[in-house]
Scaffold this active site. Structure first.
Site, PDB file in Angstrom:
ATOM      1  N   HIS A  81     -21.626   1.642   1.945  1.00 27.35           N
ATOM      2  CA  HIS A  81     -21.355   0.793   0.768  1.00 27.35           C
ATOM      3  C   HIS A  81     -21.198   1.643  -0.498  1.00 27.35           C
ATOM      4  O   HIS A  81     -21.620   1.237  -1.578  1.00 27.35           O
ATOM      5  CB  HIS A  81     -22.467  -0.234   0.551  1.00 27.35           C
ATOM      6  CG  HIS A  81     -22.599  -1.238   1.646  1.00 27.35           C
ATOM      7  ND1 HIS A  81     -22.003  -2.479   1.605  1.00 27.35           N
ATOM      8  CD2 HIS A  81     -23.251  -1.197   2.835  1.00 27.35           C
ATOM      9  CE1 HIS A  81     -22.301  -3.160   2.704  1.00 27.35           C
ATOM     10  NE2 HIS A  81     -23.053  -2.395   3.474  1.00 27.35           N
ATOM     11  N   ASN A 154     -23.621  -9.618   3.315  1.00 26.54           N
ATOM     12  CA  ASN A 154     -22.233  -9.217   3.539  1.00 26.54           C
ATOM     13  C   ASN A 154     -21.327 -10.440   3.460  1.00 26.54           C
ATOM     14  O   ASN A 154     -21.801 -11.569   3.361  1.00 26.54           O
ATOM     15  CB  ASN A 154     -22.094  -8.589   4.932  1.00 26.54           C
ATOM     16  CG  ASN A 154     -22.550  -7.128   4.963  1.00 26.54           C
ATOM     17  OD1 ASN A 154     -22.646  -6.477   3.929  1.00 26.54           O
ATOM     18  ND2 ASN A 154     -22.820  -6.632   6.150  1.00 26.54           N
ATOM     19  N   TYR A 368     -33.997   0.787   2.824  1.00 28.04           N
ATOM     20  CA  TYR A 368     -33.490   0.658   1.449  1.00 28.04           C
ATOM     21  C   TYR A 368     -34.413   1.324   0.442  1.00 28.04           C
ATOM     22  O   TYR A 368     -33.964   1.908  -0.546  1.00 28.04           O
ATOM     23  CB  TYR A 368     -33.260  -0.816   1.097  1.00 28.04           C
ATOM     24  CG  TYR A 368     -32.088  -1.390   1.856  1.00 28.04           C
ATOM     25  CD1 TYR A 368     -32.178  -1.661   3.221  1.00 28.04           C
ATOM     26  CD2 TYR A 368     -30.870  -1.617   1.240  1.00 28.04           C
ATOM     27  CE1 TYR A 368     -31.112  -2.144   3.941  1.00 28.04           C
ATOM     28  CE2 TYR A 368     -29.789  -2.105   1.954  1.00 28.04           C
ATOM     29  CZ  TYR A 368     -29.911  -2.371   3.299  1.00 28.04           C
ATOM     30  OH  TYR A 368     -28.847  -2.838   4.013  1.00 28.04           O
TER      31      TYR A 368
HETATM   32 FE1  HDD Z   1     -27.352  -2.037   4.645  1.00 21.32          FE
HETATM   33  C1  HDD Z   1     -26.619  -0.586   1.670  1.00 21.32           C
HETATM   34  C2  HDD Z   1     -25.782  -4.926   3.633  1.00 21.32           C
HETATM   35  C3  HDD Z   1     -27.826  -3.396   7.766  1.00 21.32           C
HETATM   36  C4  HDD Z   1     -29.275   0.565   5.465  1.00 21.32           C
HETATM   37  N1  HDD Z   1     -26.365  -2.631   2.980  1.00 21.32           N
HETATM   38  C5  HDD Z   1     -26.178  -1.891   1.857  1.00 21.32           C
HETATM   39  C6  HDD Z   1     -25.473  -2.664   0.880  1.00 21.32           C
HETATM   40  C7  HDD Z   1     -25.235  -3.887   1.432  1.00 21.32           C
HETATM   41  C8  HDD Z   1     -25.811  -3.867   2.750  1.00 21.32           C
HETATM   42  C9  HDD Z   1     -24.523  -5.042   0.795  1.00 21.32           C
HETATM   43  C10 HDD Z   1     -25.047  -2.169  -0.477  1.00 21.32           C
HETATM   44  C11 HDD Z   1     -26.021  -2.560  -1.549  1.00 21.32           C
HETATM   45  C12 HDD Z   1     -25.494  -2.109  -2.886  1.00 21.32           C
HETATM   46  O1  HDD Z   1     -24.486  -2.679  -3.346  1.00 21.32           O
HETATM   47  O2  HDD Z   1     -26.072  -1.185  -3.448  1.00 21.32           O
HETATM   48  N2  HDD Z   1     -26.807  -3.768   5.551  1.00 21.32           N
HETATM   49  C13 HDD Z   1     -26.269  -4.867   4.933  1.00 21.32           C
HETATM   50  C14 HDD Z   1     -26.299  -5.984   5.841  1.00 21.32           C
HETATM   51  C15 HDD Z   1     -26.849  -5.556   7.009  1.00 21.32           C
HETATM   52  C16 HDD Z   1     -27.201  -4.167   6.817  1.00 21.32           C
HETATM   53  C17 HDD Z   1     -25.794  -7.374   5.506  1.00 21.32           C
HETATM   54  C18 HDD Z   1     -27.130  -6.308   8.267  1.00 21.32           C
HETATM   55  C19 HDD Z   1     -27.406  -7.548   8.321  1.00 21.32           C
HETATM   56  N3  HDD Z   1     -28.327  -1.502   6.322  1.00 21.32           N
HETATM   57  C20 HDD Z   1     -28.440  -2.210   7.498  1.00 21.32           C
HETATM   58  C21 HDD Z   1     -29.350  -1.545   8.394  1.00 21.32           C
HETATM   59  C22 HDD Z   1     -29.787  -0.421   7.744  1.00 21.32           C
HETATM   60  C23 HDD Z   1     -29.133  -0.412   6.447  1.00 21.32           C
HETATM   61  C24 HDD Z   1     -29.729  -2.037   9.782  1.00 21.32           C
HETATM   62  C25 HDD Z   1     -30.735   0.658   8.189  1.00 21.32           C
HETATM   63  C26 HDD Z   1     -31.648   0.524   9.096  1.00 21.32           C
HETATM   64  N4  HDD Z   1     -27.776  -0.273   3.757  1.00 21.32           N
HETATM   65  C27 HDD Z   1     -28.636   0.636   4.269  1.00 21.32           C
HETATM   66  C28 HDD Z   1     -28.884   1.805   3.355  1.00 21.32           C
HETATM   67  C29 HDD Z   1     -28.072   1.394   2.081  1.00 21.32           C
HETATM   68  C30 HDD Z   1     -27.415   0.103   2.523  1.00 21.32           C
HETATM   69  C31 HDD Z   1     -28.601   3.118   3.946  1.00 21.32           C
HETATM   70  C32 HDD Z   1     -27.118   2.427   1.496  1.00 21.32           C
HETATM   71  C33 HDD Z   1     -27.387   2.446   0.004  1.00 21.32           C
HETATM   72  C34 HDD Z   1     -28.543   1.600  -0.174  1.00 21.32           C
HETATM   73  O3  HDD Z   1     -28.954   1.097   1.030  1.00 21.32           O
HETATM   74  O4  HDD Z   1     -29.092   1.348  -1.225  1.00 21.32           O
HETATM   75  O5  HDD Z   1     -30.224   1.934   3.070  1.00 21.32           O
END
Ligand code: HDD
Length: 714
Positions: A81, A154, A368
């Site tokens: 993202h 999402n 997160y």
């Molecule tokens: Fe995630 C970012 C949505 C599964 C780990 N995720 C991130 C963002 C969104 C989502 C919208 C961007 C937020 C922003 O604008 O800063 N992610 C989802 C959805 C998931 C999902 C809807 C499943 C239902 N994500 C998911 C899993 C993991 C992560 C299973 C890890 C185990 N996601 C992350 C992250 C991020 C992230 C690596 C990257 C930057 C951040 O968190 O702040 O931690």
């Protein structure tokens, strides 16, 4: 002494009233240039040297600070993202939801809760294009009176995997080839499809990503989903399961795949521009919050497990109750400070909202919080203005990189007597968060629940819920993506292991297009207890609506050349603008275009600057000289031909039809009337019919029938 008006401090969280962005535009704070220590700087052009031609001196604190700050301007982009755009706004419930939850912001209809929403793509780097085929993030931070609640969702209601343990594998597979860093922001490559072909739980999500949902027309025109099942806790402590939805008031609309690819080159900032410009023009992005509330006892009632994030709860089984409105009406003042530094954490909940044991959600609760430590340089990221809650913060956390709060007193531990034991824990009655006391009984085990085993029923339901047009788009997307896979065994496995169990006809079509054939022996029979069920289609999943919508904020191109009929054009333009559309005149040159009747007009774009993919619909002005000139201009012919090919509303008034003919668009349609092709002689009728055509978004019946694009050479 200069007398420039003092600007408000940039470190103050803006209030909803500060919508007059002019005050913040272009100029930084204050009157004088200072160092970060507040010392006024006498020159920022030359370094301090031992003589005009001598060496630079280490003691030049302004130079050292300026360069040090520059060296560290970039922070690591989000691991997923990375590319996003955001806006401020408010959320308000229509009525108290105290029958479901005790969360203050959901029970007080008078409360306008400030929010910050960041939309994003998932796979691409920070500088990638907006319109790539991808999932879109829809992350909402509610600054409630009881603390921050982050709904990090999402634009699709399901996810690729069932357990967060697989997330690093999924993301490594989606991201570019680690050796070449190719391709950028695309799933059309070997490692992604290799992972998919070996991971059947991805089948349902793959259908969504290949559908038109993955190429939204606008962030303002897409649905949002919390994805997981959460819990709502009512004032008496009773829990109910809940799925969160966002429903855009402008409807859900998508681009055409070819158009999305063209926009990625012509205007990679398409979605962020669209959001920013609409808000600047006073058209807020609006969504309704929807809830699907289910009794705890019904967690397995629907034939699948509500803890499984690869499943959705069809609206036809449990209707979505619309409970409140999200209004995004203020653009960030500074992209970095707000959009880039915002830290969403799935674990940010307030009393009245709780988690479930969905194993994807559980892993997210760790991820997160953890990722912000690298991205935002330490544990104090919640003190950044965009992350700071409006609820007061009192605790014994201290120190670490970038600490901003200056704590008083010496009692930095609990319990203490030196500070009268403050800050002290709050009981639930005093607003203290109480975790729902779910009974847990089980062995420690590294295993997937059998109730998560059916991977194909909902994938098939999704496909069955599509209109023919949507199904064609989905099939074409698969042919495109699998066709780009270089390793033949991977192509074959996608067909046999993923597509065939969903739908044999789909698998056969894709197999033919990519030069494979269906190998029935390679398709495994489902294991016991994992049988594929037949589920009724869910019409709510289709985004093609026969009833049309609004033309508000739609971008309309009006094509003119010298000698156009100015008065009739002005009348149509006024009608479109009254309907809320945004209209631009396009010609071969910028500036005043002479009309045939004295009603000259300004062309604000040329064909070179603004291709047809930037617009939702096209109007061709009356006036034979204008129409002839346009018909003789390759770019104008191409503009109209492309808009027609992308199924957009195209209207020609009077002589304007000459350009349609030049673009090989048949104006005599016989019985098969195309409501999106309006060829008229009366300005009043053309405006009414054109607006009805635009409101239907796209005229899909044209697909397949569109004539090939005219050659550019005369
Ligand atoms: Fe995630 C970012 C949505 C599964 C780990 N995720 C991130 C963002 C969104 C989502 C919208 C961007 C937020 C922003 O604008 O800063 N992610 C989802 C959805 C998931 C999902 C809807 C499943 C239902 N994500 C998911 C899993 C993991 C992560 C299973 C890890 C185990 N996601 C992350 C992250 C991020 C992230 C690596 C990257 C930057 C951040 O968190 O702040 O931690």
């Amino acid at each position: 002494m200069p007398t420039r008006k003092k600007q408000p401090s940039r470190t103050t969280k803006p209030t909803a009233k500060e919508s007059d962005l002019d005050r913040f535009r272009e100029t930084p704070d204050g009157e004088f240039l200072t160092t970060d220590q507040g010392v006024r700087v006498s020159s920022t052009d030359d370094s301090l040297k031992a003589g005009p031609r001598g060496p630079t001196l280490l003691e030049d604190f302004h130079l050292r600070e300026k360069i040090m700050r520059f060296d560290h301007e970039r922070i690591p982009e989000r691991v997923v993202h990375a590319r996003g755009a955001a806006a401020h706004g408010t959320f308000q419930v229509y009525r108290s939801l105290s029958k479901y939850t005790r969360a203050a912001f959901l029970t007080d209809p008078a409360a306008k809760t400030p929010v910050f929403v960041r939309f994003s793509t998932v796979a691409g780097s920070r500088g990638s294009a907006d319109t790539v085929r991808d999932v879109r993030g829809f992350a909402v931070k509610f600054y409630t009176s009881e603390g921050n609640f982050d709904l990090v969702g999402n634009n699709m209601p399901v996810f690729f995997i069932q357990d967060g343990m697989k997330f690093p594998d999924l993301v490594h597979a989606i991201k570019p080839n680690p050796r070449k860093e190719i391709p950028q922001a695309s799933t059309a490559h070997d490692s992604f499809w290799d992972f998919i072909s070996l991971t059947p739980e991805t089948a349902h999500m793959v259908m969504w990503v290949m559908s038109d949902r993955a190429i939204p027309r606008s962030y303002r025109m897409m649905e949002g989903f919390g994805v997981h099942t959460f819990r709502l806790i009512d004032p008496a402590g009773k829990a109910r399961l809940v799925k969160f939805h966002w429903k855009p008031l402008l409807g859900t609309h998508s681009l055409v795949w070819e158009e999305a690819q063209q926009i990625a080159g012509k205007d990679p900032d398409y979605h962020r521009r669209d959001l920013f410009e609409a808000i600047e023009a006073g058209a807020p992005a609006e969504y309704e919050l929807g809830l699907q509330v289910v009794d705890e006892a019904d967690v397995l009632k629907f034939g699948f497990d509500l803890l499984d994030a690869t499943k959705l709860l069809p609206e036809e089984l449990v209707p979505v109750e619309r409970v409140g409105k999200l209004t995004l009406d203020r653009n960030p003042m500074n992209f970095f400070a707000e959009t880039e530094q915002v830290a969403f954490c799935v674990g940010n909940v307030v009393p009245g909202i709780d988690f479930t044991n969905d194993p994807l959600l559980q892993a997210r609760l760790f991820s997160y919080l953890d990722t912000q430590i690298t991205r935002l340089g330490g544990p104090n990221f919640a003190e950044l203005p965009i992350n700071r809650p409006i609820a007061p913060v009192h605790n014994n956390q201290q120190d670490g990189f970038g600490r901003q709060t200056i704590n008083g007193g010496v009692a930095n531990y609990s319990p203490n007597s030196l500070g009268d034991n403050f800050p002290k824990p709050a009981s639930p009655k005093e607003g203290g968060y109480k975790h729902y006391m779910e009974r847990i009984d089980g062995q420690k085990i590294r295993e997937r629940s059998d109730s998560f085993g059916d991977h194909f029923s909902q994938a098939r339901m999704f496909l069955d819920s599509m209109t023919d047009v949507e199904r064609t788009h989905l099939t074409e997307a698969l042919c495109f993506e699998i066709g780009k896979v270089e390793r033949l065994p991977v192509r074959q496995r996608v067909i046999d292991a993923i597509l065939a169990p969903i739908d044999e006809a789909l698998a056969a079509t894709v197999a033919k297009a990519v030069g494979s054939s269906r190998d029935k022996a390679a398709t495994k029979a489902p294991a016991k207890g994992q049988r594929t069920k037949t589920m009724a289609p869910s019409p709510a999943l289709s985004i093609i609506r026969p009833d049309g919508g609004s033309i508000a904020t739609r971008r309309i191109a009006m094509l003119v050349a010298e000698g156009f009929a100015g008065r009739s054009l002005a009348a149509v333009k006024a009608a479109l603008e009254k309907g809320g559309a945004s209209v631009e005149l396009i010609s071969t040159d910028l500036g005043t275009v002479k009309s045939a009747d004295g009603a000259d007009a300004e062309a604000v774009r040329t064909f070179m600057i603004a291709p047809s993919v930037m617009y939702d619909a096209v109007f061709i002005a009356d006036g034979q000289a204008s129409a002839d000139a346009l018909a003789g201009t390759d770019d104008a012919v191409r503009f109209v031909g492309e808009a027609f090919r992308h199924c957009k509303a195209v209207a020609a008034l009077g002589a304007g039809r000459t350009l349609l003919t030049a673009a090989r668009i048949a104006t005599d349609q016989g019985k098969d009337q195309d409501p999106g092709l309006i060829v008229e002689t009366a300005p009043g009728t053309v405006a009414t019919r054109f607006m009805a055509g635009i409101a239907r978004h796209r005229h899909w019946a044209r697909q397949g029938k569109a004539k090939p694009r005219p050659p550019l050479e005369p």
